[in-house]
Structure formats: structure tokens, C-alpha cells
Design a protein around this motif. Structure first.
Motif, PDB file in Angstrom:
ATOM      1  N   UNK A 207     -14.119   2.401  11.331  1.00 51.65           N
ATOM      2  CA  UNK A 207     -14.930   3.594  11.533  1.00 51.65           C
ATOM      3  C   UNK A 207     -14.148   4.894  11.387  1.00 51.65           C
ATOM      4  N   UNK A 208     -12.842   4.803  11.312  1.00 54.76           N
ATOM      5  CA  UNK A 208     -12.030   6.012  11.235  1.00 54.76           C
ATOM      6  C   UNK A 208     -11.047   5.919  10.084  1.00 54.76           C
ATOM      7  N   UNK A 209     -10.739   7.043   9.519  1.00 55.05           N
ATOM      8  CA  UNK A 209      -9.692   7.113   8.516  1.00 55.05           C
ATOM      9  C   UNK A 209     -10.159   6.901   7.091  1.00 55.05           C
ATOM     10  N   UNK A 210      -9.206   7.098   6.194  1.00 53.03           N
ATOM     11  CA  UNK A 210      -9.425   6.888   4.772  1.00 53.03           C
ATOM     12  C   UNK A 210      -8.935   5.485   4.442  1.00 53.03           C
ATOM     13  N   UNK A 211      -9.815   4.689   3.884  1.00 47.15           N
ATOM     14  CA  UNK A 211      -9.491   3.313   3.488  1.00 47.15           C
ATOM     15  C   UNK A 211     -10.000   3.108   2.066  1.00 47.15           C
ATOM     16  N   UNK A 212      -9.120   2.645   1.189  1.00 46.33           N
ATOM     17  CA  UNK A 212      -9.529   2.404  -0.186  1.00 46.33           C
ATOM     18  C   UNK A 212     -10.010   3.653  -0.891  1.00 46.33           C
TER      19      UNK A 212
ATOM     20  N   UNK B  10      -2.897   3.844  -5.933  1.00 43.90           N
ATOM     21  CA  UNK B  10      -2.478   2.665  -5.162  1.00 43.90           C
ATOM     22  C   UNK B  10      -2.984   1.372  -5.799  1.00 43.90           C
ATOM     23  N   UNK B  11      -2.091   0.404  -5.959  1.00 45.01           N
ATOM     24  CA  UNK B  11      -2.437  -0.866  -6.587  1.00 45.01           C
ATOM     25  C   UNK B  11      -3.312  -1.764  -5.709  1.00 45.01           C
ATOM     26  N   UNK B  12      -3.386  -1.495  -4.423  1.00 45.55           N
ATOM     27  CA  UNK B  12      -4.177  -2.352  -3.527  1.00 45.55           C
ATOM     28  C   UNK B  12      -5.400  -1.625  -2.979  1.00 45.55           C
ATOM     29  N   UNK B  13      -5.832  -0.628  -3.680  1.00 49.54           N
ATOM     30  CA  UNK B  13      -6.974   0.174  -3.228  1.00 49.54           C
ATOM     31  C   UNK B  13      -8.219  -0.683  -2.973  1.00 49.54           C
ATOM     32  N   UNK B  14      -8.522  -1.605  -3.870  1.00 52.73           N
ATOM     33  CA  UNK B  14      -9.730  -2.428  -3.699  1.00 52.73           C
ATOM     34  C   UNK B  14      -9.601  -3.362  -2.500  1.00 52.73           C
ATOM     35  N   UNK B  15      -8.417  -3.924  -2.278  1.00 51.24           N
ATOM     36  CA  UNK B  15      -8.206  -4.787  -1.111  1.00 51.24           C
ATOM     37  C   UNK B  15      -8.364  -3.992   0.170  1.00 51.24           C
ATOM     38  N   UNK B  16      -7.865  -2.778   0.150  1.00 54.50           N
ATOM     39  CA  UNK B  16      -7.950  -1.892   1.310  1.00 54.50           C
ATOM     40  C   UNK B  16      -9.412  -1.573   1.635  1.00 54.50           C
ATOM     41  N   UNK B  17     -10.167  -1.213   0.614  1.00 56.80           N
ATOM     42  CA  UNK B  17     -11.576  -0.893   0.828  1.00 56.80           C
ATOM     43  C   UNK B  17     -12.335  -2.118   1.314  1.00 56.80           C
ATOM     44  N   UNK B  18     -12.065  -3.263   0.722  1.00 56.65           N
ATOM     45  CA  UNK B  18     -12.727  -4.501   1.133  1.00 56.65           C
ATOM     46  C   UNK B  18     -12.433  -4.799   2.602  1.00 56.65           C
TER      47      UNK B  18
ATOM     48  N   UNK C  47      -6.688  10.850  -0.204  1.00 58.57           N
ATOM     49  CA  UNK C  47      -7.403  10.327  -1.370  1.00 58.57           C
ATOM     50  C   UNK C  47      -6.543  10.407  -2.628  1.00 58.57           C
ATOM     51  N   UNK C  48      -5.711  11.409  -2.717  1.00 55.88           N
ATOM     52  CA  UNK C  48      -4.799  11.543  -3.856  1.00 55.88           C
ATOM     53  C   UNK C  48      -3.815  10.367  -3.878  1.00 55.88           C
ATOM     54  N   UNK C  49      -3.338   9.963  -2.723  1.00 51.39           N
ATOM     55  CA  UNK C  49      -2.434   8.811  -2.636  1.00 51.39           C
ATOM     56  C   UNK C  49      -3.187   7.542  -3.034  1.00 51.39           C
ATOM     57  N   UNK C  50      -4.403   7.411  -2.573  1.00 50.76           N
ATOM     58  CA  UNK C  50      -5.194   6.201  -2.843  1.00 50.76           C
ATOM     59  C   UNK C  50      -5.472   5.998  -4.334  1.00 50.76           C
ATOM     60  N   UNK C  51      -5.650   7.081  -5.061  1.00 49.50           N
ATOM     61  CA  UNK C  51      -5.973   6.977  -6.485  1.00 49.50           C
ATOM     62  C   UNK C  51      -4.937   6.140  -7.235  1.00 49.50           C
TER      63      UNK C  51
ATOM     64  N   UNK D 277       0.831  -1.209   0.000  1.00 46.02           N
ATOM     65  CA  UNK D 277       0.000   0.000   0.000  1.00 46.02           C
ATOM     66  C   UNK D 277       0.861   1.253   0.000  1.00 46.02           C
ATOM     67  N   UNK D 278       0.482   2.209  -0.834  1.00 48.07           N
ATOM     68  CA  UNK D 278       1.219   3.474  -0.897  1.00 48.07           C
ATOM     69  C   UNK D 278       1.157   4.243   0.417  1.00 48.07           C
ATOM     70  N   UNK D 279       0.071   4.077   1.159  1.00 48.18           N
ATOM     71  CA  UNK D 279      -0.063   4.809   2.425  1.00 48.18           C
ATOM     72  C   UNK D 279       0.995   4.373   3.440  1.00 48.18           C
ATOM     73  N   UNK D 280       1.516   3.166   3.285  1.00 47.73           N
ATOM     74  CA  UNK D 280       2.558   2.693   4.195  1.00 47.73           C
ATOM     75  C   UNK D 280       3.852   3.469   4.006  1.00 47.73           C
ATOM     76  N   UNK D 281       3.949   4.186   2.886  1.00 49.44           N
ATOM     77  CA  UNK D 281       5.159   4.944   2.572  1.00 49.44           C
ATOM     78  C   UNK D 281       4.958   6.448   2.763  1.00 49.44           C
ATOM     79  N   UNK D 282       3.815   6.838   3.303  1.00 53.65           N
ATOM     80  CA  UNK D 282       3.516   8.266   3.464  1.00 53.65           C
ATOM     81  C   UNK D 282       3.144   8.573   4.917  1.00 53.65           C
ATOM     82  N   UNK D 283       2.838   9.815   5.168  1.00 53.72           N
ATOM     83  CA  UNK D 283       2.482  10.276   6.507  1.00 53.72           C
ATOM     84  C   UNK D 283       1.129   9.688   6.920  1.00 53.72           C
TER      85      UNK D 283
END
Length: 90
Positions: A70-75, A54-62, A48-52, A26-32
Motif C-alpha cells: 500500500x505504500x511506496x513505489x514498486x515496479x 531496472x531489470x527486475x521491474x516486472x518482478x517488483x510490480x508483480x 520512477x526514473x530509477x525503476x525505468x 533491484x536498482x533501488x537496493x543501491x539507491x536512497x
């Protein structure tokens, strides 16, 4: 019997590891991480810009939907957006 139970536990642990291996890519693992958990009313734009891209966006959302995060940006979706998505799916 005890050896069998240990093998089952090991298998379950490996399954959990495989299921979460997407997080390592996940790209988020490499960012703040704070960008993905903004204060109430804070901007979600950066996350959300990072998520766009990201190759694992669908896995993250799932993962977030299955685990009722309940918290944060996922997928690429905020908690409110995930709630709306769940309501539409029902």
C-alpha cells in the motif's frame, strides 16, 4: 516424520529465498530508499526514473500487486497507479 517436516520447511525457505532474489538485483537496493517512500504529496519522479532502467521491474510490480503493498513505489508505479491497474484487471 520429523525429518520429513524439516525437509519441507527447508524447501519452503529456499523457495522464498529464490522468489525474493530479484530484490538483490533491484536498482533501488543501491539507491536512497527514502525516494521510494515519499511523504504524502511528495515527488515520485526520482524513484520512477530509477525503476525505468531496472531489470527486475516486472518482478517488483508483480510482488507489490500479489502482496497488496500500500505504500511506496514498486515496479515504477505509485500506490494509486497500482490500485488503478488492479481495477482494470478485474
Amino acid at each position: 516424520m520429523q525429518e520429513f517436516m524439516q525437509l519441507i520447511s527447508l524447501h519452503d525457505a529456499l523457495d522464498d529465498t529464490e522468489e525474493l532474489s530479484w530484490q538483490e538485483r533491484a536498482l533501488c537496493a543501491q539507491t536512497d530508499p527514502e525516494a521510494f517512500f515519499p511523504e504524502k504529496g511528495g515527488s515520485t519522479r526520482e524513484a520512477k526514473r530509477v525503476c525505468v532502467g531496472c531489470e527486475v521491474r516486472s518482478e517488483c510490480l508483480e510482488y507489490a500487486l500479489e502482496n497488496d503493498e500500500r505504500f511506496g513505489i514498486w515496479g515504477g508505479l505509485s500506490e494509486r497507479e497500482r490500485r488503478k491497474l488492479k481495477k482494470r484487471a478485474v
